[in-house]
Design a protein around this motif. Sequence first.
Motif, mmCIF file in Angstrom:
data_model
loop_
_atom_site.group_PDB
_atom_site.id
_atom_site.type_symbol
_atom_site.label_atom_id
_atom_site.label_comp_id
_atom_site.label_asym_id
_atom_site.label_seq_id
_atom_site.Cartn_x
_atom_site.Cartn_y
_atom_site.Cartn_z
ATOM 1 N N VAL A 80 35.364 42.544 40.372
ATOM 2 C CA VAL A 80 33.994 41.946 39.502
ATOM 3 C C VAL A 80 33.991 41.653 38.666
ATOM 4 O O VAL A 80 34.755 42.048 37.720
ATOM 5 C CB VAL A 80 32.718 43.229 39.895
ATOM 6 C CG1 VAL A 80 32.865 43.191 42.141
ATOM 7 C CG2 VAL A 80 33.674 44.518 39.668
ATOM 8 N N GLY A 81 33.182 41.066 38.237
ATOM 9 C CA GLY A 81 33.199 40.910 36.578
ATOM 10 C C GLY A 81 33.830 40.159 35.885
ATOM 11 O O GLY A 81 34.525 40.019 35.313
ATOM 12 N N GLU A 82 34.836 38.992 36.643
ATOM 13 C CA GLU A 82 36.140 38.692 36.244
ATOM 14 C C GLU A 82 35.754 37.351 36.468
ATOM 15 O O GLU A 82 37.071 36.309 35.692
ATOM 16 C CB GLU A 82 37.616 39.111 36.346
ATOM 17 C CG GLU A 82 37.302 40.215 36.167
ATOM 18 C CD GLU A 82 39.332 40.743 36.059
ATOM 19 O OE1 GLU A 82 39.198 40.316 36.768
ATOM 20 O OE2 GLU A 82 39.660 42.061 36.246
ATOM 21 N N GLY A 83 34.701 37.019 36.727
ATOM 22 C CA GLY A 83 34.890 35.345 37.704
ATOM 23 C C GLY A 83 35.081 34.239 38.592
ATOM 24 O O GLY A 83 36.172 35.834 39.407
ATOM 25 N N GLY A 84 35.186 33.366 38.792
ATOM 26 C CA GLY A 84 34.651 32.967 39.960
ATOM 27 C C GLY A 84 34.960 31.330 40.835
ATOM 28 O O GLY A 84 32.916 31.691 39.881
#
Length: 238
Positions: A80-84
């Motif tokens: 989570v929190g790393e983009g996508g």
Amino acid sequence: MPVFQASDHDPITLVTSPAGRWHYRVPDDATPAAPSHGDRHLLVIDPSHRFVDECWVARRIDRGLRCRYHVRNRLRGAGVGEGGTRAYGGSALAGLIRTWEIEQGTISHALAFAVPRRNLAHGPVWPANSEDGNATYGGSLPMGTLVAIPHDVDLGSLHLSPGGLVIAQAMRDYGAYLVDASENFTLFAEPSAEPLLGPARSDLQAIRAALRIVTNNGPDRAGGGGAPLATRAPPLRG
């Protein structure tokens, strides 16, 4: 949601988006998701099994691949929190139903789901950090909402197909996160799972009716905190 595993023998392909250019190995048969007017996701895991390259609104062109948005995620990252490429701001690989999971009759992780924009509310909640751009929402569910089937629900009373029961068990034990908008209540699986999940489509109405919102989910109490009701998913291998 097509996922392809690249090998060291696959061609190095030029992938372009408005934000930049990338070169990585893409199998010749890697095909974006249908339909042609949809999100057309394409997920390619690199030969080292360290990264997944995600394309949104992808299409093949003469010189490679073109996509509207591209993100490279670490497979062993925080998750989570790393983009996508999903509207919730995270990986489209997260929560995906895999063919081998249906075949073995067990899904050991939370699922991903989407609902129409009329059911969505602005203001994402953890683990989401984003939402649809310039979209009009008309409901009460923020992006990132966690839902689950309470453990006191008798799944046998829902009269589900074998595939539907596997999905319901995962939603009872791990829940499902709201990650995107769609025309209907939607779950996400890889295309090869389609022959196994056909009967489960008719189960979605009963499964949805059994779901409840987990109101105390958060970064310090993932899944609502307390003692886990099911074993954690095994570590990523390979």
